[in-house]
Design a protein around this motif. Structure first.
Motif, short mmCIF file in Angstrom:
data_model
loop_
_atom_site.label_atom_id
_atom_site.label_comp_id
_atom_site.label_asym_id
_atom_site.label_seq_id
_atom_site.Cartn_x
_atom_site.Cartn_y
_atom_site.Cartn_z
N PHE A 132 6.81 6.35 7.05
CA PHE A 132 7.19 6.87 5.74
C PHE A 132 7.28 8.38 5.89
O PHE A 132 6.28 9.09 5.81
CB PHE A 132 6.16 6.47 4.67
N GLU A 133 8.47 8.86 6.17
CA GLU A 133 8.67 10.28 6.43
C GLU A 133 9.90 10.82 5.71
O GLU A 133 9.76 11.63 4.80
CB GLU A 133 8.79 10.52 7.95
N VAL A 134 11.07 10.37 6.10
CA VAL A 134 12.30 10.99 5.60
C VAL A 134 12.80 10.45 4.27
O VAL A 134 13.68 11.05 3.64
CB VAL A 134 13.43 10.94 6.64
N SER A 135 12.25 9.34 3.80
CA SER A 135 12.74 8.76 2.54
C SER A 135 11.89 9.16 1.34
O SER A 135 12.11 8.66 0.23
CB SER A 135 12.81 7.24 2.64
N SER A 136 10.95 10.07 1.52
CA SER A 136 10.10 10.49 0.40
C SER A 136 10.90 11.32 -0.60
O SER A 136 11.90 11.97 -0.24
CB SER A 136 8.92 11.33 0.91
N ALA A 137 10.47 11.33 -1.83
CA ALA A 137 11.14 12.12 -2.87
C ALA A 137 11.17 13.59 -2.49
O ALA A 137 12.18 14.27 -2.68
CB ALA A 137 10.42 11.93 -4.21
N GLU A 138 10.08 14.09 -1.93
CA GLU A 138 10.01 15.51 -1.56
C GLU A 138 11.03 15.84 -0.47
O GLU A 138 11.73 16.85 -0.56
CB GLU A 138 8.59 15.85 -1.07
N HIS A 139 11.14 14.98 0.54
CA HIS A 139 12.10 15.21 1.62
C HIS A 139 13.54 15.14 1.09
O HIS A 139 14.37 15.99 1.42
CB HIS A 139 11.90 14.18 2.74
N VAL A 140 13.80 14.14 0.26
CA VAL A 140 15.15 13.98 -0.29
C VAL A 140 15.53 15.21 -1.13
O VAL A 140 16.62 15.77 -0.96
CB VAL A 140 15.26 12.67 -1.10
N LEU A 141 14.63 15.64 -2.02
CA LEU A 141 14.92 16.81 -2.86
C LEU A 141 15.20 18.04 -2.01
O LEU A 141 16.12 18.82 -2.31
CB LEU A 141 13.76 17.10 -3.80
N ALA A 142 14.43 18.22 -0.96
CA ALA A 142 14.59 19.40 -0.10
C ALA A 142 15.89 19.37 0.69
O ALA A 142 16.38 20.42 1.12
CB ALA A 142 13.41 19.52 0.86
N HIS A 143 16.47 18.18 0.88
CA HIS A 143 17.66 18.05 1.71
C HIS A 143 18.93 17.65 0.96
O HIS A 143 19.96 17.39 1.59
CB HIS A 143 17.39 17.06 2.86
N LEU A 144 18.86 17.62 -0.36
CA LEU A 144 20.06 17.31 -1.14
C LEU A 144 21.06 18.45 -1.03
O LEU A 144 20.66 19.61 -1.02
CB LEU A 144 19.71 17.10 -2.62
N PRO A 145 22.34 18.12 -0.98
CA PRO A 145 23.34 19.20 -1.00
C PRO A 145 23.29 19.95 -2.33
O PRO A 145 22.97 19.35 -3.37
CB PRO A 145 24.68 18.48 -0.84
N HIS A 146 23.55 21.22 -2.29
CA HIS A 146 23.49 22.03 -3.53
C HIS A 146 24.84 22.17 -4.17
O HIS A 146 25.85 22.10 -3.62
CB HIS A 146 22.92 23.41 -3.24
N PRO B 187 0.77 -1.25 0.00
CA PRO B 187 0.00 0.00 0.00
C PRO B 187 0.81 1.30 0.00
O PRO B 187 0.65 2.12 -0.91
CB PRO B 187 -0.87 -0.13 1.26
N THR B 188 1.64 1.54 0.99
CA THR B 188 2.38 2.81 1.05
C THR B 188 3.36 2.93 -0.10
O THR B 188 3.52 4.00 -0.69
CB THR B 188 3.10 2.97 2.41
N CYS B 189 3.99 1.83 -0.44
CA CYS B 189 4.98 1.83 -1.52
C CYS B 189 4.33 2.20 -2.86
O CYS B 189 4.90 2.96 -3.65
CB CYS B 189 5.67 0.47 -1.61
N SER B 190 3.14 1.67 -3.10
CA SER B 190 2.45 1.89 -4.37
C SER B 190 1.66 3.20 -4.41
O SER B 190 1.49 3.79 -5.48
CB SER B 190 1.48 0.74 -4.66
N ALA B 191 1.18 3.65 -3.26
CA ALA B 191 0.35 4.86 -3.23
C ALA B 191 1.18 6.13 -3.05
O ALA B 191 0.76 7.20 -3.49
CB ALA B 191 -0.68 4.77 -2.11
N SER B 192 2.35 6.01 -2.41
CA SER B 192 3.10 7.22 -2.07
C SER B 192 4.58 7.20 -2.43
O SER B 192 5.07 8.12 -3.06
CB SER B 192 2.99 7.50 -0.56
N HIS B 193 5.29 6.14 -2.00
CA HIS B 193 6.76 6.18 -2.10
C HIS B 193 7.23 6.22 -3.56
O HIS B 193 7.87 7.19 -3.98
CB HIS B 193 7.37 5.01 -1.35
N LEU B 194 6.93 5.18 -4.33
CA LEU B 194 7.34 5.17 -5.74
C LEU B 194 6.69 6.31 -6.53
O LEU B 194 7.37 7.00 -7.29
CB LEU B 194 7.04 3.81 -6.38
N PRO B 195 5.38 6.59 -6.36
CA PRO B 195 4.78 7.69 -7.12
C PRO B 195 5.46 9.04 -6.88
O PRO B 195 5.55 9.87 -7.80
CB PRO B 195 3.33 7.71 -6.63
N GLY B 196 5.97 9.29 -5.67
CA GLY B 196 6.67 10.54 -5.41
C GLY B 196 7.94 10.67 -6.24
O GLY B 196 8.24 11.74 -6.78
#
Length: 160
Positions: A146-160, A46-55
């Motif tokens: 499912f909090e810190v491994s989301s695409a949105e969280h990763v993008l926001a915390h990537l080094p610039h 469920p979470t993997c298909s509804a949120s994690h991969l889709p992000g």
């Protein structure tokens, strides 16, 4: 102990399907490039298909604009990973990798026992930012979260 920033990615082999089942090693996947590797406990769950991969699908172009490859991995066989990718309309270039025997999850120190759910040994949910084979950032979710491994969280915390 689980993988941390500064650690090299362990050398293991994974599987994927393109024109057939292919074996790929982590050295070839990560050497000389920047990549985000994210892991899910199971394809079609469920979470993997509804949120994690889709992000990661939704934000795939943003990662690529930064010169970052995106790899999804799960302790599932390569046929399941291929079917899941197709069902989720994964874009070309987002690799769906099979860690069927859990070797990568174990080598990263991120294996979990999901036997109570009938799933056996699996991987914890995480995302790693890897630059030339070295982990630069590690976002590891607590079991069942499912909090810190989301695409949105990763993008926001990537080094610039």
């Amino acid at each position: 102990m689980s993988i941390q920033a500064g650690d090299p990615i362990p050398e293991v082999t994974l599987k994927r399907i393109r024109d057939g089942v292919e074996t790929v090693d982590t050295k070839a996947l990560f050497d000389g490039r920047k990549a985000v590797l994210f892991a899910v406990p199971g394809a079609f769950t469920p979470t993997c298909s509804a949120s994690h991969l889709p992000g990661f699908i939704e934000h795939f172009a943003a990662f690529r604009q930064r010169g970052i490859e995106v790899y999804c991995v799960a302790v599932n066989d390569p046929f399941v990973m291929k079917a899941w990718g197709e069902s989720q309309q994964v874009p070309d270039g987002l690799l769906m990798l099979s860690d069927g025997n859990g070797e990568l999850a174990r080598a990263l120190g991120l294996e979990i026992d999901a036997s109570a759910s009938g799933m056996g040994m699996r991987s914890r949910r995480f995302a790693l930012y890897v630059d030339n084979g070295t982990v630069r950032e590690a976002w590891i979710d607590a079991p069942g979260k499912f909090e810190v491994s989301s695409a949105e969280h990763v993008l926001a915390h990537l080094p610039h």
